[in-house]
Design an enzyme around this catalytic site. Structure first.
Site, PDB file in Angstrom:
ATOM      1  N   ASP A 184       0.796  -1.231   0.000  1.00 37.69           N
ATOM      2  CA  ASP A 184       0.000   0.000   0.000  1.00 37.69           C
ATOM      3  C   ASP A 184       0.833   1.289   0.000  1.00 37.69           C
ATOM      4  O   ASP A 184       1.736   1.461   0.827  1.00 37.69           O
ATOM      5  CB  ASP A 184      -0.887   0.057   1.241  1.00 37.69           C
ATOM      6  N   GLU A 230     -10.685  -1.306   3.668  1.00 39.49           N
ATOM      7  CA  GLU A 230      -9.323  -0.850   3.937  1.00 39.49           C
ATOM      8  C   GLU A 230      -9.061   0.493   3.258  1.00 39.49           C
ATOM      9  O   GLU A 230      -9.790   0.915   2.361  1.00 39.49           O
ATOM     10  CB  GLU A 230      -8.295  -1.864   3.399  1.00 39.49           C
TER      11      GLU A 230
END
Length: 411
Positions: free
Chosen positions: A48, A230
């Site tokens: 990420d 998320e």
């Protein structure tokens, strides 16, 4: 009926996206499978994107990083900077795990007014807000193993000090409690944290980035819920061709995307500093392809620029640990500009590669026999660098289902 064409832009450039400082580094960036314009770490694992913030002429990209192996593991914040969103310089690791846990995803802002009191001598602090993931607590069976901490830098992100009283947002007893994306909300004169909590979003507010109050929750009964939520992001966008401002909420989900794996959904609506109210309940996807996940946008891009720029992880959890690279694993999408358009009384996000890539273009060539009906193969000899422009005839379809019905496969 009006005939509408939508352009799908595929960009394949061969140009070094990193600026190695030594010959051995240059060799690494010539490895097989190493993209030349998508940023990737010199070594180790990356996922990420985190903490993207613009300051003093530099775009900062932090990212989830395991420097020791090419598989997911103890998370650090890797760090790279760029002046043009094309060429990236990888810097030393910014945040290391400590006694409170691994350093999971989060965001960064410039605290221009020094609301946190962490600035010194007139220098506004660059503040990172991140999730602590305490593996030892997790192994005890408690749900309180994720919490939110902050760190700050006074030297343009080159060195970091963690706040001595972390965590600033303890876990109330929720197993998935992570990925804070923070922004300044000028109308209410406070910081807003958008936090992923199980399968929904919590909004918190703070006057100083340290003391946080729960404002509201969003997500029950709306959107896709095939996996955990998320890496959220909340930001305003002007509707194309109007003076209207809408708020966009990005939420990544794994699994449960239209491709079966990890993907990013979004909602468009109103936000007043307390509550997010969506416009409609239809599930919308940022991409229908597999390789753009956990994307979030840069903070503090100057008003005169006016762009909302996103970068994502160019991967999918369906196969992330199996990519056949050597010594490194994980890369990032091209930075893209997000715009909002209104079609058929609904609001859709439009993505385009950032304008900086225009400088790489030269010449054009029309592919003969390029009209395609249905599923058809086109054989061509690629000449790199290459950009492919495709126009789709959507006369018998609508923009609302375009992404589900049209696409290309490169092989």
């Amino acid at each position: 009926m009006m005939k509408t064409f939508y352009k799908l832009l595929v960009v394949v450039f061969i140009l070094s996206a990193c600026e190695p400082s030594a010959n051995n580094q240059q060799e690494k960036y010539n490895e097989q499978y190493r993209s030349k314009v998508h940023f990737s770490p010199e070594t180790g694992w990356a996922n990420d994107p985190n903490g993207m913030v613009y300051y003093d002429g530099e775009y900062h990209l932090f990212f989830q990083h395991n420097p020791d192996t090419t598989i997911w593991g103890p998370m650090h914040w890797g760090h790279a900077v760029s002046k043009d969103l094309i060429h990236w310089e990888q810097l030393p690791i910014a945040l290391y795990p400590d006694s409170l846990g691994w350093i999971f995803s989060g965001s960064a802002v410039i605290d221009w007014e020094n609301t946190s009191g962490l600035g010194e001598n007139g220098v506004p602090p660059m503040v990172a807000i991140f999730t602590y993931h305490n593996r030892e607590l997790e192994n005890t069976g408690t749900d309180k193993f994720q919490s939110q901490g902050i760190a700050y830098s006074l030297d343009k992100g080159r060195s970091w000090t963690k706040y001595e009283n972390n965590p600033v947002l303890p876990n109330p007893g929720i197993r998935d409690f992570r990925d804070p994306k923070v922004m300044w909300h000028p109308e209410s004169e406070k910081w807003i944290m958008t936090l992923a909590v199980l399968d929904h979003i919590n909004f918190y507010s703070s006057p100083n980035l340290i003391d946080w109050t729960l404002e509201s929750e969003f997500g029950e009964g709306i959107g896709a819920h095939g996996g955990v939520w998320e890496c959220p992001d909340l930001f305003p966008l002007q509707v194309e061709g109007t003076d209207e401002i809408k708020w966009v909420l990005l939420v990544s989900i794994n699994p449960g995307g239209p491709n079966g794996g990890s993907a990013t959904q979004y909602f468009v609506g109103e936000f007043d500093g307390h509550v997010f109210e969506p416009h409609g309940e239809r599930t919308k996807w940022l991409d229908y392809g597999k390789d753009n996940y956990a994307g979030v946008t840069w903070s503090d891009i100057p008003d005169e620029d006016g762009r909302r720029i996103l970068i994502g992880w160019m991967n999918n959890w369906q196969y992330a640990n199996e990519i056949p690279t050597s010594g490194w694993r994980g890369a990032f999408t091209l930075p893209r500009t997000l715009e909002l358009t209104e079609i058929y009384n609904d609001y859709l996000l439009v993505s385009s590669p950032v304008k900086e890539f225009e400088k790489l273009k030269s010449g054009s060539k029309k592919i003969s026999g390029s009209t395609v009906s249905g599923m058809q193969e086109i054989n061509m000899k690629p000449q790199f660098p290459m950009e492919i422009n495709l126009n789709f005839n959507t006369e018998n379809n609508t923009a609302m289902n375009f992404g589900e019905r049209f696409g290309i496969i490169l092989s």
